[in-house]
Design a protein around this motif. Sequence first.
Motif, PDB file in Angstrom:
ATOM      1  N   LYS A 126      28.731 -23.976 -11.816  1.00 63.13           N
ATOM      2  CA  LYS A 126      28.222 -24.866 -12.872  1.00 63.13           C
ATOM      3  C   LYS A 126      29.384 -25.544 -13.579  1.00 63.13           C
ATOM      4  O   LYS A 126      30.519 -25.088 -13.542  1.00 63.13           O
TER       5      LYS A 126
ATOM      6  N   GLU B 140      25.656 -19.998  -9.812  1.00 62.67           N
ATOM      7  CA  GLU B 140      26.001 -20.310 -11.204  1.00 62.67           C
ATOM      8  C   GLU B 140      27.507 -20.449 -11.415  1.00 62.67           C
ATOM      9  O   GLU B 140      27.943 -21.161 -12.306  1.00 62.67           O
ATOM     10  N   ARG B 141      28.302 -19.790 -10.579  1.00 60.86           N
ATOM     11  CA  ARG B 141      29.765 -19.861 -10.732  1.00 60.86           C
ATOM     12  C   ARG B 141      30.288 -21.287 -10.582  1.00 60.86           C
ATOM     13  O   ARG B 141      31.378 -21.596 -10.988  1.00 60.86           O
TER      14      ARG B 141
ATOM     15  N   ALA C 125      24.253 -16.209  -5.906  1.00 61.37           N
ATOM     16  CA  ALA C 125      23.924 -17.043  -7.072  1.00 61.37           C
ATOM     17  C   ALA C 125      25.022 -18.107  -7.190  1.00 61.37           C
ATOM     18  O   ALA C 125      26.205 -17.813  -7.083  1.00 61.37           O
TER      19      ALA C 125
END
Length: 167
Positions: free
Chosen positions: A127, A124-125, A122
Motif C-alpha cells: 500500500k 497490504e505491504r 496479503a
Amino acid sequence: MDSSSSPRVVKQYQVFLSFRGEDTRRTIVSFLHKALVDRGIDTSKDDKKLEIGGSISDKIKEAIQNSKIAVVVISENYASSTWCLNELQMIVDLHKKQQLTAVPIFYNVAPSDVGHQRGTFALERYKCSKIMLLFSSEKRKLMEKIERWREALTEIAGISGSDSKTW
C-alpha cells in the motif's frame, strides 16, 4: 482469418519455472528442474538473485512468452517479491489467452490462502506510503498494479495444480 490459416507459433521452451528463489531454489525447484532436464524437456529457470522491487527483464518476459507451460511454485514468501508477482501476472494473462498453460504447485501453502490473499499473501505491504499520497498518478499506478496482482493470485489459486501438503 481462421485458426487453420494463422501462422503457427513455435515455442522455445516446453516449461518455464516461476519460483521464489530463497524459499525453493535448493529444494523443490532444483529437483523439479533436474527431473525435467533429465527427461529432455527444454526448461527455462532463472538462477539470478533478483532485487526486491525490480522489473521483469526482457529476457524473462521472452522466456515466459516462448514457453508452452509455466510451472508456478508458490511458496510462503512468493508474494513478498514484486518480481514474482509481475511474473505471475504475465503468466496468468497468457494462460487466460490460452497462449500457455499455467500449472501451480502450492509448496507448503494453502491454495485458499493464495486465492484469498491471507497470511503472507496479503498485499497490504505494498500500500501507498504517505509520501506517495502526494503523487496521485503514482498512487493510481501502484493501486492498479496491486489489483492486477490480486486478480493473478486469485486466478492461479483456482487452477487445478498440486498441493505439497497432499503428497
